[in-house]
Design a protein around this motif. Sequence first.
Motif, PDB file in Angstrom:
ATOM      1  N   ALA A   1       1.090  -1.080   0.344  1.00 36.66           N
ATOM      2  CA  ALA A   1      -0.093   0.353  -0.303  1.00 36.66           C
ATOM      3  C   ALA A   1       0.354   1.010   0.658  1.00 36.66           C
ATOM      4  O   ALA A   1       2.267   0.908   0.788  1.00 36.66           O
ATOM      5  CB  ALA A   1      -0.824   0.070   1.805  1.00 36.66           C
ATOM      6  N   ILE A   2       0.570   2.402  -0.887  1.00 40.51           N
ATOM      7  CA  ILE A   2       1.425   3.435  -0.628  1.00 40.51           C
ATOM      8  C   ILE A   2       0.420   3.934  -0.986  1.00 40.51           C
ATOM      9  O   ILE A   2      -0.168   4.988  -1.424  1.00 40.51           O
ATOM     10  CB  ILE A   2       2.007   3.217  -2.011  1.00 40.51           C
ATOM     11  N   VAL A   3       0.315   5.499   0.252  1.00 40.07           N
ATOM     12  CA  VAL A   3       0.137   6.754   0.384  1.00 40.07           C
ATOM     13  C   VAL A   3       0.999   7.751   0.176  1.00 40.07           C
ATOM     14  O   VAL A   3       2.371   7.816   0.274  1.00 40.07           O
ATOM     15  CB  VAL A   3       0.350   7.115   1.768  1.00 40.07           C
ATOM     16  N   ALA A   4       0.789   8.508  -1.267  1.00 40.04           N
ATOM     17  CA  ALA A   4       1.305   9.176  -1.924  1.00 40.04           C
ATOM     18  C   ALA A   4       2.402  10.101  -1.875  1.00 40.04           C
ATOM     19  O   ALA A   4       2.841  11.147  -2.265  1.00 40.04           O
ATOM     20  CB  ALA A   4       0.327   9.422  -3.672  1.00 40.04           C
ATOM     21  N   SER A   5       1.259  11.090  -0.835  1.00 45.84           N
ATOM     22  CA  SER A   5       1.620  12.387  -0.938  1.00 45.84           C
ATOM     23  C   SER A   5       1.389  12.920   0.740  1.00 45.84           C
ATOM     24  O   SER A   5       0.031  12.684   1.504  1.00 45.84           O
ATOM     25  CB  SER A   5       1.414  13.404  -1.711  1.00 45.84           C
ATOM     26  N   ALA A   6       1.789  14.022   1.849  1.00 45.91           N
ATOM     27  CA  ALA A   6       0.889  14.324   2.673  1.00 45.91           C
ATOM     28  C   ALA A   6      -0.084  14.878   2.979  1.00 45.91           C
ATOM     29  O   ALA A   6      -0.827  14.623   3.569  1.00 45.91           O
ATOM     30  CB  ALA A   6       1.920  15.758   3.015  1.00 45.91           C
ATOM     31  N   ASP A   7      -0.745  14.980   1.714  1.00 41.26           N
ATOM     32  CA  ASP A   7      -2.170  15.459   2.200  1.00 41.26           C
ATOM     33  C   ASP A   7      -2.936  14.873   1.351  1.00 41.26           C
ATOM     34  O   ASP A   7      -4.219  14.202   2.145  1.00 41.26           O
ATOM     35  CB  ASP A   7      -2.557  16.780   0.562  1.00 41.26           C
ATOM     36  N   ASP A   8      -2.834  13.395   0.530  1.00 38.19           N
ATOM     37  CA  ASP A   8      -3.599  11.831   0.836  1.00 38.19           C
ATOM     38  C   ASP A   8      -2.869  11.415   2.174  1.00 38.19           C
ATOM     39  O   ASP A   8      -4.224  10.930   2.652  1.00 38.19           O
ATOM     40  CB  ASP A   8      -2.850  11.174  -0.434  1.00 38.19           C
ATOM     41  N   ALA A   9      -2.053  11.453   3.064  1.00 36.83           N
ATOM     42  CA  ALA A   9      -1.860  11.338   4.397  1.00 36.83           C
ATOM     43  C   ALA A   9      -3.439  12.088   5.584  1.00 36.83           C
ATOM     44  O   ALA A   9      -3.856  11.405   6.046  1.00 36.83           O
ATOM     45  CB  ALA A   9      -0.678  11.315   4.735  1.00 36.83           C
ATOM     46  N   LEU A  10      -3.417  12.966   4.932  1.00 34.00           N
ATOM     47  CA  LEU A  10      -4.134  14.202   6.112  1.00 34.00           C
ATOM     48  C   LEU A  10      -5.610  13.982   5.399  1.00 34.00           C
ATOM     49  O   LEU A  10      -6.228  13.305   6.469  1.00 34.00           O
ATOM     50  CB  LEU A  10      -3.862  15.373   6.129  1.00 34.00           C
ATOM     51  N   LEU A  11      -6.063  13.370   4.627  1.00 36.10           N
ATOM     52  CA  LEU A  11      -7.001  12.572   4.525  1.00 36.10           C
ATOM     53  C   LEU A  11      -7.605  11.811   4.270  1.00 36.10           C
ATOM     54  O   LEU A  11      -8.044  11.633   5.289  1.00 36.10           O
ATOM     55  CB  LEU A  11      -7.063  13.030   2.404  1.00 36.10           C
TER      56      LEU A  11
END
Length: 391
Positions: free
Chosen positions: A90-100
């Motif tokens: 599983a890959i969380v691409a960006s900080a914005d994706d992580a925060l979401l």
Amino acid sequence: MKTAWSRPADVRQQIQRLWDDGRLLAARLGDESLFPFEVRLRQPTVADIGDRFDDVRAWVREWEQAGGMEVAWREINHRQTGRNRLPDRAIVASADDALLLIGRGADARRVDRLAASTLDGFPQLRPWLARRALLVLDQAAQWPRILAILHWFTAHPRPGIYARQLDIAGVDSKFIETRKALLAELLDQVLPPEAIRHDAVGARQFEARYGLLVKPPLVRMRILDPALTIAGLSDISVPLDQFAALNIGARRVFITENEINGLAFPAAREAIVVFGGGYGVERLAHVPWLQNREVLYWGDIDTHGFAILDRLRASLPHARSLMMDLATLHAHRPLWGSEDKDKRHTGELSRLTSAEVALYQSLRDDIFAERLRMEQERIAYGWVKDAIAAP
């Protein structure tokens, strides 16, 4: 049936940990790069695929529907079920994706705004903000006032006034009192070294560290000779600096720890009694006229009584002990008490006389009784009057 296979919730939990330990916000303010954030998944075994195929298919569908992250797949050939595609990473691409993913986008944007307003005035705080971003978020509603305090102190280093006198919009002394630890962290970063008293450490010394005034220590004394009273006053409490400047004709100065003993102290010619304050007797080092007075210290006959006497002699080496001897101890045997087991003083004392050292060591080593303590207020009043009247 529960399994150990990784699920989307496990990835969200790992991202949540990055938030909880501050790394997610620190990465926004520092140089650390957390993304893309990759998690290798725990997967079904070959046996699981054969024995629990329906569970495996449900698990695969869960990953197909996972939002907020990319899924890297791998294909396997199974002798019973044929070719199958399984989620591998599983890959969380960006900080914005992580925060979401964890619902913290609004909080992160709020920290961004607070950081920007802070760095505009104090760019040197960037490393601190990266470490303490969660604390900043917790104090978000108060942050403008905190910044106002920093601006005021940088403009008025070591002001020499009471916190009550600070003229900062929206800030009162209670606001500062309840945030001393946080303010100390920040002031240490923004003030020049010469504006900080580095030996003053901890919340209790906040004022001394940054040049604010504190309530002065008071010295309480009773004048034992009516001829020496000041405007008719005999029981007086004054700031230490005023006591140090006092011009009083006392030849003898008694120091006693117990308040009632001080109040009941018998009259004595050319004498005063000072209420000691325990280990705070060190403050009397700042009273120069005590150097040429006869000073007599009366404390408890216990390990701490002798430790306080030892400390007093660091500044007043000529001080003598009063009623802290074997004769007084044994004359009051029925009134002996005991010290707390875990609070006794056991170190070496270098400023005692040979007789005082012998008695201190006997108390420390339980020679006469276990944890023996003879409190000064237990000594017979007639004995006290005779000891004070003695030359």
